[in-house]
Design an enzyme around this catalytic site. Structure first.
Site, PDB file in Angstrom:
ATOM      1  N   CYS A  53       1.168   6.952  23.217  1.00 23.81           N
ATOM      2  CA  CYS A  53       1.799   5.861  23.190  1.00 23.81           C
ATOM      3  C   CYS A  53       1.452   5.536  22.776  1.00 23.81           C
ATOM      4  O   CYS A  53       0.895   3.785  22.126  1.00 23.81           O
ATOM      5  CB  CYS A  53       3.335   6.113  23.009  1.00 23.81           C
TER       6      CYS A  53
ATOM      7  N   ASN B 245       6.453  -2.506   8.844  1.00 24.22           N
ATOM      8  CA  ASN B 245       7.338  -1.462   9.136  1.00 24.22           C
ATOM      9  C   ASN B 245       6.360  -0.868   9.294  1.00 24.22           C
ATOM     10  O   ASN B 245       5.255  -0.761  10.268  1.00 24.22           O
ATOM     11  CB  ASN B 245       7.058  -0.314   8.085  1.00 24.22           C
TER      12      ASN B 245
ATOM     13  N   ASP C  15       7.398   3.593  -9.960  1.00 23.81           N
ATOM     14  CA  ASP C  15       6.716   4.328  -9.332  1.00 23.81           C
ATOM     15  C   ASP C  15       6.635   5.863  -9.978  1.00 23.81           C
ATOM     16  O   ASP C  15       7.285   5.737 -10.510  1.00 23.81           O
ATOM     17  CB  ASP C  15       6.649   4.463  -7.864  1.00 23.81           C
TER      18      ASP C  15
ATOM     19  N   THR D 120      10.246   1.926  -0.717  1.00 21.00           N
ATOM     20  CA  THR D 120      11.815   2.100  -1.218  1.00 21.00           C
ATOM     21  C   THR D 120      12.320   2.542   0.143  1.00 21.00           C
ATOM     22  O   THR D 120      13.591   1.845  -0.203  1.00 21.00           O
ATOM     23  CB  THR D 120      11.113   3.603  -1.957  1.00 21.00           C
TER      24      THR D 120
ATOM     25  N   LYS E 115       0.849  -0.807   0.103  1.00 17.67           N
ATOM     26  CA  LYS E 115      -0.027  -0.042  -0.036  1.00 17.67           C
ATOM     27  C   LYS E 115       1.141   1.490   0.037  1.00 17.67           C
ATOM     28  O   LYS E 115       1.836   1.213   0.825  1.00 17.67           O
ATOM     29  CB  LYS E 115      -0.842  -0.087   1.190  1.00 17.67           C
TER      30      LYS E 115
END
Length: 335
Positions: free
Chosen positions: A265, A251, A58, A35, A29
């Site tokens: 948090c 990630n 891209d 990258t 997505k």
């Protein structure tokens, strides 16, 4: 704490162990860090001595921003690292170059301009440009890492052989070549050679793409509901197309940190763990699931990307890191 039985290693080291791999596609997505992951993988192979190319498909290229170096539509040898080149493929420039190579010299500037516009707006021409560049580069490099566009465009790119075939079968390419032939811009032999080359190239690419020895796909996501679902759709589409996908990178993860205890948090971390559990439930026994932390600074330039590369290719244990009970993820009969 060792990994539970049946869970695959949680790192990308398997990419190195699969020495026959030639093409590694990285996608997911938009905004999940594709990258960064692609550049980090490329750095790993370059550091191991492989002549490596990282290629962006891209339209909104980011390689030059990530490496903070000048990168063009032709392969550029990167500074501050050996064995690594980068290219941001420009379909418009590539199509113009191919048109000039195919056609004879013409004094009709209006027709030249018209042909350039027609070719650039033909269906699947962007994918055809990426396809031809990739096929022409395979023999020049040991490893090619492809930083793809977001999911939908990436899948379109990976089915480019169908798109190119549709151009040929639809008669559009024949119409263009006939028009060029009528104005003495393309010889009859050249038209036949072009059609044969196109057919042979698409068949060859299909074989490479569907060979798990030569090609694999690394899916990148983040621990959110939308990314989880899109990653699932991406992997299902790749499996349907017989394209190997053996790695998932989660990630932008907030790792446990005793020094950070604000309610905001903690709330985000609790939400992320919920989706990390689902990633593990879906994939941990069939794919290598790797996590990357969210960083307080931007990951740019070789030194920072090398740090991320080290994290990706180091063994980890997501179960231990987040105190996840394997019983919450794996079926009972897997214990």
């Amino acid at each position: 704490m060792s990994l539970p039985d049946g869970v695959l290693e949680q790192s990308l080291i398997n990419l190195v162990e699969r020495e026959s791999l030639k093409l590694i596609f990285v996608g997911g997505k938009g905004g999940v860090g594709k990258t960064t992951v692609a550049c980090s993988i490329a750095i790993k192979f370059a550091s191991l001595g492989y002549n490596t190319l990282i290629m962006s498909t891209d339209p909104a290229h980011s390689l030059k921003d990530c490496f903070k170096q000048r990168i063009s539509h032709e392969p550029t040898v990167l500074k501050h690292i050996e064995n690594l080149s980068a290219v941001e493929v420009d379909p418009a420039k590539d199509n113009e170059k191919k048109l000039n190579e195919t056609a004879q010299s013409s004094s009709n500037s209006f027709f030249d301009s018209l042909m350039s516009q027609v070719v650039n707006f033909m269906p699947a021409m962007d994918e055809a440009s990426f396809f031809t560049f990739l096929m022409s580069s395979i023999g020049d490099y040991d490893k090619i890492i492809v930083d793809t566009a977001p999911t939908g465009h990436a899948l379109k790119f990976l089915t480019m052989s169908r798109g190119i075939s549709s151009i040929s079968n639809s008669g559009v390419s024949s119409m263009i070549m006939d028009m060029m032939g009528s104005m003495n811009l393309m010889e009859e032999d050249s038209k036949e050679e072009f059609a044969n080359t196109l057919s042979n190239s698409t068949e060859a690419f299909d074989k490479v793409l569907k060979s798990s020895k030569l090609t694999t796909f690394v899916a990148v996501g983040i621990p959110t509901l939308m990314s989880l679902y899109e990653t699932e759709r991406l992997i299902m589409s790749l499996v349907e197309r017989n394209i190997d996908v053996s790695n998932v990178v989660i990630n932008q993860v907030r790792y446990p940190d005793e020094d950070v205890c604000c309610k905001h948090c903690e709330s985000i971390r609790a939400s992320q763990i919920k989706y990390i559990l689902q990633y593990l439930e879906f994939y941990c026994d069939t794919m290598h699931v790797t996590t990357l932390p969210i960083f307080t600074d931007e990951i740019i330039k070789i030194d920072r990307l090398s740090m991320v590369s080290d994290l990706l290719f180091t063994y980890s244990n997501v179960f231990e890191l987040f105190s996840i009970n394997p019983e919450d993820v794996l079926d009972e009969d897997e214990f």
